[in-house]
Design a protein around this motif. Structure first.
Motif, mmCIF file in Angstrom:
data_model
loop_
_atom_site.group_PDB
_atom_site.id
_atom_site.type_symbol
_atom_site.label_atom_id
_atom_site.label_comp_id
_atom_site.label_asym_id
_atom_site.label_seq_id
_atom_site.Cartn_x
_atom_site.Cartn_y
_atom_site.Cartn_z
ATOM 1 N N ASP A 142 0.821 -1.201 0.000
ATOM 2 C CA ASP A 142 0.000 0.000 0.000
ATOM 3 C C ASP A 142 0.864 1.263 0.000
ATOM 4 N N LEU A 143 1.917 1.272 0.793
ATOM 5 C CA LEU A 143 2.835 2.416 0.815
ATOM 6 C C LEU A 143 3.407 2.685 -0.576
ATOM 7 N N VAL A 144 3.849 1.631 -1.230
ATOM 8 C CA VAL A 144 4.445 1.760 -2.564
ATOM 9 C C VAL A 144 3.398 2.218 -3.571
ATOM 10 N N GLN A 145 2.218 1.614 -3.535
ATOM 11 C CA GLN A 145 1.183 1.951 -4.508
ATOM 12 C C GLN A 145 0.731 3.400 -4.369
ATOM 13 N N ARG A 146 0.542 3.862 -3.138
ATOM 14 C CA ARG A 146 0.140 5.263 -2.926
ATOM 15 C C ARG A 146 1.172 6.221 -3.500
ATOM 16 N N ALA A 147 2.449 5.946 -3.249
ATOM 17 C CA ALA A 147 3.506 6.833 -3.733
ATOM 18 C C ALA A 147 3.575 6.823 -5.252
ATOM 19 N N LYS A 148 3.297 5.684 -5.868
ATOM 20 C CA LYS A 148 3.308 5.617 -7.331
ATOM 21 C C LYS A 148 2.100 6.348 -7.915
ATOM 22 N N ARG A 154 8.879 6.496 -8.704
ATOM 23 C CA ARG A 154 8.974 6.068 -10.092
ATOM 24 C C ARG A 154 8.047 4.877 -10.366
ATOM 25 N N ALA A 155 7.441 4.881 -11.520
ATOM 26 C CA ALA A 155 6.375 3.924 -11.831
ATOM 27 C C ALA A 155 6.874 2.498 -11.961
ATOM 28 N N ASP A 156 8.173 2.326 -12.243
ATOM 29 C CA ASP A 156 8.684 0.967 -12.439
ATOM 30 C C ASP A 156 9.220 0.351 -11.147
ATOM 31 N N PHE A 157 9.073 1.059 -10.022
ATOM 32 C CA PHE A 157 9.492 0.492 -8.744
ATOM 33 C C PHE A 157 8.444 -0.508 -8.261
ATOM 34 N N GLU A 158 8.883 -1.621 -7.708
ATOM 35 C CA GLU A 158 7.972 -2.641 -7.201
ATOM 36 C C GLU A 158 8.288 -2.959 -5.743
ATOM 37 N N PRO A 159 7.297 -3.378 -4.967
ATOM 38 C CA PRO A 159 7.551 -3.726 -3.560
ATOM 39 C C PRO A 159 8.654 -4.770 -3.406
ATOM 40 N N SER A 194 17.262 8.582 -6.366
ATOM 41 C CA SER A 194 17.122 7.680 -7.515
ATOM 42 C C SER A 194 15.721 7.095 -7.620
ATOM 43 N N LEU A 195 14.940 7.164 -6.528
ATOM 44 C CA LEU A 195 13.597 6.585 -6.524
ATOM 45 C C LEU A 195 12.513 7.594 -6.889
ATOM 46 N N ARG A 196 12.877 8.872 -6.949
ATOM 47 C CA ARG A 196 11.891 9.880 -7.309
ATOM 48 C C ARG A 196 11.410 9.680 -8.747
ATOM 49 N N ALA A 197 10.135 9.951 -8.968
ATOM 50 C CA ALA A 197 9.588 9.860 -10.323
ATOM 51 C C ALA A 197 10.046 11.023 -11.191
ATOM 52 N N ALA A 198 10.304 12.158 -10.573
ATOM 53 C CA ALA A 198 10.723 13.347 -11.322
ATOM 54 C C ALA A 198 11.818 14.046 -10.540
ATOM 55 N N PRO A 199 12.703 14.776 -11.235
ATOM 56 C CA PRO A 199 13.775 15.487 -10.527
ATOM 57 C C PRO A 199 13.208 16.479 -9.517
#
Length: 228
Positions: A142-148, A154-159, A194-199
């Motif tokens: 849930d934490l990961v999904q909310r942040a995505k 970043r959208a390609d990060f997975e739990p 490195s985990l941010r979706a945008a700079p």
């Protein structure tokens, strides 16, 4: 099996321990936690018995082998990780919640070598651990999904990436502990960017880089052993 892998608990019936036996059990677990924190999975039941001030036979009656003792400690620690995730999830900002969990879980792992060894291991999957993992997995997802969904992670990060990230952080902590015990914090900061979706603004790095002498010592086992 890592802490993101689900296992099916087996059904077991256990009889409650007498009060003195339960006190000994808790004493053994407390001693084991302290010894494992320093020595990791190299710890023996004899080490634990000595630290607890109990006879080896008493320890073996409660825990027939080291794996059973580690199971008892690990289930409790997994509950603690799940509690961290649950508290982080209460933050209305999804990215802040994700960062808070990553920092706090990293702190827990790097401060306890034994926990790092067993939490990311494939050796432990008995009932209590499987149940604790079952409580943890949905909160992490849930934490990961909310942040995505908010576009911050970043959208390609997975739990399933998290266990290996923690393994990386743990490796840094282990290699630098003798020369710079807080160095791992620098690399978590770099990892966050490195985990941010945008700079965005760079994450402040809480500790400086190692100088060349400390770096060479961190990479040299005999040097790390000699450092007080």
């Amino acid at each position: 099996m890592d802490f993101m892998t689900r296992d099916t608990p087996r059904t077991a019936t256990t009889r409650p321990l007498r009060r003195d036996a339960e006190r000994n059990r808790q004493r053994i677990i407390a001693a084991a936690r302290e010894v494992f924190r320093e020595r990791g999975f190299e710890t023996t039941l004899d080490d634990v018995a000595h630290h607890a001030g109990l006879g080896v036979g008493t320890v073996y009656r409660r825990f027939p082998n080291k794996e059973h003792l580690v199971e008892a400690m690990l289930a409790e620690r997994l509950d603690q990780v799940a509690e961290l995730a649950g508290k982080a999830k209460q933050d209305a900002d999804a990215w802040t919640a994700f960062q808070e969990f990553l920092w706090q879980a990293a702190e827990l792992l790097t401060g306890d070598r034994g926990l790092h060894d067993v939490l990311l291991s494939t050796q432990f999957g008995h009932d209590r651990v499987a149940q604790a993992r079952d409580r943890l997995i949905p909160v992490i997802r849930d934490l990961v999904q909310r942040a995505k969904e908010t576009g911050s992670l970043r959208a390609d990060f997975e739990p399933e990436d998290l266990p290996l990230l923690f393994k990386m952080i743990g490796a840094v902590a282990e290699y630098t502990h003798a020369v710079a015990p807080e160095a791992w914090r620098r690399y978590v900061g770099l990892l966050m960017d490195s985990l941010r979706a945008a700079p965005g603004p760079p994450t402040p790095l809480p500790v400086p880089a190692l100088d060349i002498d400390a770096l060479q010592c961190a990479m040299d086992q005999p040097c790390r052993t000699r450092v007080p």
